[in-house]
Design a protein around this motif. Sequence first.
Motif, PDB file in Angstrom:
ATOM      1  N   LEU A   1       0.845  -1.189   0.000  1.00 49.86           N
ATOM      2  CA  LEU A   1       0.000   0.000   0.000  1.00 49.86           C
ATOM      3  C   LEU A   1       0.880   1.239   0.000  1.00 49.86           C
ATOM      4  N   LEU A   2       0.464   2.244  -0.747  1.00 58.32           N
ATOM      5  CA  LEU A   2       1.174   3.517  -0.795  1.00 58.32           C
ATOM      6  C   LEU A   2       0.158   4.637  -0.673  1.00 58.32           C
ATOM      7  N   LEU A   3       0.145   5.321   0.462  1.00 58.16           N
ATOM      8  CA  LEU A   3      -0.764   6.437   0.684  1.00 58.16           C
ATOM      9  C   LEU A   3       0.031   7.733   0.625  1.00 58.16           C
ATOM     10  N   VAL A   4      -0.471   8.705  -0.124  1.00 54.81           N
ATOM     11  CA  VAL A   4       0.206   9.989  -0.292  1.00 54.81           C
ATOM     12  C   VAL A   4      -0.749  11.109   0.110  1.00 54.81           C
ATOM     13  N   ALA A   5      -0.263  12.017   0.947  1.00 53.12           N
ATOM     14  CA  ALA A   5      -1.073  13.167   1.350  1.00 53.12           C
ATOM     15  C   ALA A   5      -0.169  14.376   1.541  1.00 53.12           C
ATOM     16  N   VAL A   6      -0.611  15.520   1.062  1.00 51.91           N
ATOM     17  CA  VAL A   6       0.168  16.758   1.210  1.00 51.91           C
ATOM     18  C   VAL A   6      -0.764  17.892   1.618  1.00 51.91           C
ATOM     19  N   GLY A   7      -0.193  18.896   2.276  1.00 51.63           N
ATOM     20  CA  GLY A   7      -0.931  20.098   2.614  1.00 51.63           C
ATOM     21  C   GLY A   7      -1.476  20.083   4.022  1.00 51.63           C
ATOM     22  N   ALA A   8      -1.577  21.268   4.589  1.00 52.81           N
ATOM     23  CA  ALA A   8      -2.055  21.413   5.961  1.00 52.81           C
ATOM     24  C   ALA A   8      -3.498  20.949   6.126  1.00 52.81           C
ATOM     25  N   GLY A   9      -4.273  20.993   5.058  1.00 52.53           N
ATOM     26  CA  GLY A   9      -5.651  20.544   5.135  1.00 52.53           C
ATOM     27  C   GLY A   9      -5.795  19.068   5.451  1.00 52.53           C
ATOM     28  N   LYS A  10      -4.748  18.291   5.233  1.00 52.77           N
ATOM     29  CA  LYS A  10      -4.790  16.857   5.526  1.00 52.77           C
ATOM     30  C   LYS A  10      -4.181  16.527   6.891  1.00 52.77           C
ATOM     31  N   ALA A  11      -3.641  17.515   7.595  1.00 55.33           N
ATOM     32  CA  ALA A  11      -2.890  17.246   8.819  1.00 55.33           C
ATOM     33  C   ALA A  11      -3.739  16.574   9.891  1.00 55.33           C
ATOM     34  N   SER A  12      -4.936  17.069  10.104  1.00 54.81           N
ATOM     35  CA  SER A  12      -5.774  16.524  11.169  1.00 54.81           C
ATOM     36  C   SER A  12      -6.177  15.087  10.890  1.00 54.81           C
ATOM     37  N   ILE A  13      -6.644  14.814   9.674  1.00 57.72           N
ATOM     38  CA  ILE A  13      -7.094  13.451   9.382  1.00 57.72           C
ATOM     39  C   ILE A  13      -5.915  12.490   9.287  1.00 57.72           C
ATOM     40  N   ILE A  14      -4.745  12.967   8.864  1.00 63.79           N
ATOM     41  CA  ILE A  14      -3.563  12.108   8.857  1.00 63.79           C
ATOM     42  C   ILE A  14      -3.196  11.716  10.283  1.00 63.79           C
ATOM     43  N   ASN A  15      -3.223  12.663  11.194  1.00 69.91           N
ATOM     44  CA  ASN A  15      -2.910  12.330  12.587  1.00 69.91           C
ATOM     45  C   ASN A  15      -3.913  11.331  13.141  1.00 69.91           C
ATOM     46  N   GLU A  16      -5.187  11.518  12.815  1.00 66.16           N
ATOM     47  CA  GLU A  16      -6.204  10.584  13.285  1.00 66.16           C
ATOM     48  C   GLU A  16      -6.001   9.198  12.676  1.00 66.16           C
ATOM     49  N   ALA A  17      -5.657   9.161  11.383  1.00 65.29           N
ATOM     50  CA  ALA A  17      -5.465   7.871  10.712  1.00 65.29           C
ATOM     51  C   ALA A  17      -4.259   7.110  11.246  1.00 65.29           C
ATOM     52  N   LEU A  18      -3.181   7.839  11.555  1.00 63.37           N
ATOM     53  CA  LEU A  18      -1.941   7.186  11.973  1.00 63.37           C
ATOM     54  C   LEU A  18      -1.811   7.047  13.480  1.00 63.37           C
ATOM     55  N   ASN A  19      -2.589   7.824  14.219  1.00 59.80           N
ATOM     56  CA  ASN A  19      -2.363   7.866  15.661  1.00 59.80           C
ATOM     57  C   ASN A  19      -3.619   7.610  16.490  1.00 59.80           C
ATOM     58  N   GLY A  20      -4.783   7.634  15.836  1.00 63.07           N
ATOM     59  CA  GLY A  20      -6.021   7.422  16.561  1.00 63.07           C
ATOM     60  C   GLY A  20      -6.383   5.948  16.644  1.00 63.07           C
ATOM     61  N   PRO A  21      -7.514   5.649  17.260  1.00 67.73           N
ATOM     62  CA  PRO A  21      -7.955   4.248  17.359  1.00 67.73           C
ATOM     63  C   PRO A  21      -8.168   3.636  15.976  1.00 67.73           C
ATOM     64  N   ILE A  22      -7.792   2.400  15.822  1.00 68.00           N
ATOM     65  CA  ILE A  22      -8.060   1.685  14.572  1.00 68.00           C
ATOM     66  C   ILE A  22      -9.536   1.302  14.597  1.00 68.00           C
ATOM     67  N   CYS A  23     -10.307   1.920  13.697  1.00 70.19           N
ATOM     68  CA  CYS A  23     -11.752   1.713  13.761  1.00 70.19           C
ATOM     69  C   CYS A  23     -12.390   1.907  12.395  1.00 70.19           C
ATOM     70  N   GLU A  24     -13.571   1.358  12.244  1.00 67.73           N
ATOM     71  CA  GLU A  24     -14.281   1.399  10.966  1.00 67.73           C
ATOM     72  C   GLU A  24     -14.817   2.782  10.638  1.00 67.73           C
ATOM     73  N   ASN A  25     -14.840   3.696  11.608  1.00 67.25           N
ATOM     74  CA  ASN A  25     -15.288   5.054  11.328  1.00 67.25           C
ATOM     75  C   ASN A  25     -14.237   5.882  10.603  1.00 67.25           C
ATOM     76  N   VAL A  26     -12.995   5.423  10.598  1.00 62.84           N
ATOM     77  CA  VAL A  26     -11.924   6.058   9.821  1.00 62.84           C
ATOM     78  C   VAL A  26     -11.253   4.934   9.045  1.00 62.84           C
ATOM     79  N   SER A  27     -11.715   4.704   7.827  1.00 62.30           N
ATOM     80  CA  SER A  27     -11.258   3.511   7.107  1.00 62.30           C
ATOM     81  C   SER A  27      -9.754   3.529   6.850  1.00 62.30           C
ATOM     82  N   ALA A  28      -9.137   4.727   6.794  1.00 63.56           N
ATOM     83  CA  ALA A  28      -7.693   4.795   6.567  1.00 63.56           C
ATOM     84  C   ALA A  28      -6.889   4.197   7.709  1.00 63.56           C
ATOM     85  N   THR A  29      -7.473   4.070   8.896  1.00 57.21           N
ATOM     86  CA  THR A  29      -6.730   3.444   9.999  1.00 57.21           C
ATOM     87  C   THR A  29      -6.413   1.986   9.692  1.00 57.21           C
TER      88      THR A  29
END
Length: 249
Positions: A194-222
């Motif tokens: 898998l290769l996920l690419v994200a750039v820009g400050a607009g993605k910062a919050s969801i990237i942190n949630e995806a990489l650092n939040g609970p692994i759950c079906e409400n955020v499929s990127a987790t």
Amino acid sequence: MDVIVTDNPAQAFHRAADMIATEIRAIRKPVLGLATGRTMESIYRLLVRQHKAGTLDFSSTTSFNLDEYVGLGPENPNSYRHYMQEHLFAHVNMRLSGIHVPDGIAPDLDAECTGYEAAIRASNGIDLQLLGIGETGHIGFNEPPSAFDSRTRVVELDAITRRQNSGMFGNDPERVPSRALTMGVGTILEARRLLLVAVGAGKASIINEALNGPICENVSATAIRLHDKATIILDEAAASLWKRPTIRP
């Protein structure tokens, strides 16, 4: 999981394109999972440049796109099939028979989804799946909640996603189709890389949630944190809220 943080978007795009090109060169019959969006346009532009320079051959490559809007045919300028033709397929030497994008105007959408899964299996699965991430944390169009064993299916698009994607529809979210066909999270996780690419400050919050939040079906990127060979490429802005010490589940 390998997280790469680059100084700027251009570096992120180059790292991603080089990784994809390496995969194409290393495998006799590479199978790529492809994505759409503004980030991907820059990556595809770099791959086309390598092809035109004579250093990248797509002739044995097979591709499967993540998703497509329901109701938009391949000639519609807002369809993802049209997007892929404009940004990649028309500029490289891929075989038409090797190109797969879900058919948004199939008479039987459920049968189309079943057939898409079968076509991936018949190609011996996806070697590398390219991913972006949406504001709802979706990969593909796997809106919350999406089961981690979900397969290619018809989904209802979240209002946030329709707003995010409205730029191609005259900035009117109501013109964005309300449904789409998408590979499921389970389908995506079966790719060998898998290769996920994200750039820009607009993605910062969801990237942190995806990489650092609970692994759950409400955020499929987790779900990508469950994959043995996942690479995340970010620029500094997208990584600005990432809490590095605790990214692993």
